[in-house]
Design an enzyme around this catalytic site. Sequence first.
Site, short mmCIF file in Angstrom:
data_model
loop_
_atom_site.label_atom_id
_atom_site.label_comp_id
_atom_site.label_asym_id
_atom_site.label_seq_id
_atom_site.Cartn_x
_atom_site.Cartn_y
_atom_site.Cartn_z
N HIS A 173 -30.65 -38.20 -2.00
CA HIS A 173 -30.50 -37.38 -0.80
C HIS A 173 -30.41 -38.31 0.41
O HIS A 173 -31.36 -39.00 0.73
CB HIS A 173 -31.71 -36.47 -0.60
CG HIS A 173 -31.79 -35.35 -1.59
ND1 HIS A 173 -31.53 -34.05 -1.25
CD2 HIS A 173 -32.07 -35.33 -2.90
CE1 HIS A 173 -31.66 -33.29 -2.32
NE2 HIS A 173 -32.00 -34.05 -3.34
N GLU A 195 -41.77 -31.89 -1.29
CA GLU A 195 -42.00 -33.27 -0.88
C GLU A 195 -43.32 -33.42 -0.13
O GLU A 195 -43.75 -34.53 0.14
CB GLU A 195 -40.85 -33.75 0.01
CG GLU A 195 -39.52 -33.85 -0.73
CD GLU A 195 -38.38 -34.18 0.19
OE1 GLU A 195 -38.22 -35.37 0.50
OE2 GLU A 195 -37.66 -33.26 0.61
N ALA A 246 -27.94 -27.02 -5.73
CA ALA A 246 -27.81 -27.07 -7.19
C ALA A 246 -28.93 -26.19 -7.73
O ALA A 246 -30.03 -26.20 -7.19
CB ALA A 246 -27.98 -28.50 -7.68
N ASN A 276 -27.23 -26.71 -14.39
CA ASN A 276 -27.81 -26.66 -15.75
C ASN A 276 -28.20 -25.22 -16.04
O ASN A 276 -28.36 -24.42 -15.11
CB ASN A 276 -29.07 -27.55 -15.82
CG ASN A 276 -30.11 -27.16 -14.78
OD1 ASN A 276 -30.01 -27.54 -13.62
ND2 ASN A 276 -31.08 -26.37 -15.20
N1 HPA Z 1 -34.71 -25.13 -11.75
C1 HPA Z 1 -35.07 -25.31 -10.47
N2 HPA Z 1 -34.34 -26.01 -9.61
C2 HPA Z 1 -33.20 -26.57 -10.05
C3 HPA Z 1 -32.78 -26.42 -11.38
C4 HPA Z 1 -33.57 -25.65 -12.28
O1 HPA Z 1 -33.27 -25.48 -13.46
N3 HPA Z 1 -31.60 -27.09 -11.50
C5 HPA Z 1 -31.33 -27.60 -10.27
N4 HPA Z 1 -32.29 -27.29 -9.40
#
Ligand code: HPA
Length: 273
Positions: free
Chosen positions: A62, A87, A114, A236
């Site tokens: 970041h 954090e 994400a 993911n």
């Molecule tokens: N869970 C929470 N935060 C995230 C995930 C996840 O699977 N992938 C990316 N950020």
Amino acid sequence: MGVLNNRVQKCVKCVRKYTDFVPKTAIVLGSGLGNFADTIKVESILDYGDIDEFPRSTVAGHKGRFVFGYIESNPVVIMQGRVHFYEGYTMEDVILPIRLMHALGAEKLFLTNAAGGLGDGFECGDLMLITDHISCFVPNPLLGKNEEEFGVRFPDMSEVYSKKLQGIVLDSARELGISMKNGVYLQLTGPSYETPAEIRMCKLLGASAVGMSTAVEAIAANHMGMEICGISFISNLAAGINETPLCHEEVKAAADAAAPKFQALVKLAVSKM
Ligand code: HPA
């Protein structure tokens, strides 16, 4: 002037020593989208470290800076690297950058992140238009004394993610031939990823994506009357849906791989805002 607004105004003063750029749209970049800012017409760049009292991001990957520039004719400020609650920052710190970008002139906010996908039919690499959010076990960023300069004590939250901006994002995706999912984003604090049982809970609550940012930023922005839209990049499948354990490097690598389509979409949509 209230204490919080005083801090924001101090930050504004600091920024104004470097640039008089007035953004209309603020963009927050999620994991892996950090280099989006390299693809726009840059006017000036300001490291968070150059702003007194500004919280600094500590997460690997970041970058902490504001990039001011243009996407077509739209003046934008891009947050390259956000501030996460996990954090150890206070909620006041977490949303300070949103308040600062608004104070600099931004009326619209484009949030990206994400996230883990749990919606039916979701696949790794999907883009999800955020239609609503659930802030789950996360302190509300508006707790404490309300400062009327920002907004009302009890802000309405019935359309946090602007239907109009959602339409622009969907039109842009169609134009680019990008298929979009849509759904509810659920924010937990992190930093641990969820357990399979927690993901089943998220699903029962009606979420399609889960992450560790965004909802509180949207609450603060909505409080100030900003027009908001958001996209989650499904880096993911969430725990228990995916067979394999989650790891931050994989999340980042997946985000990097999908960055071109994500960037093209954000660019086109912002150019229409
Ligand atoms: N869970 C929470 N935060 C995230 C995930 C996840 O699977 N992938 C990316 N950020």
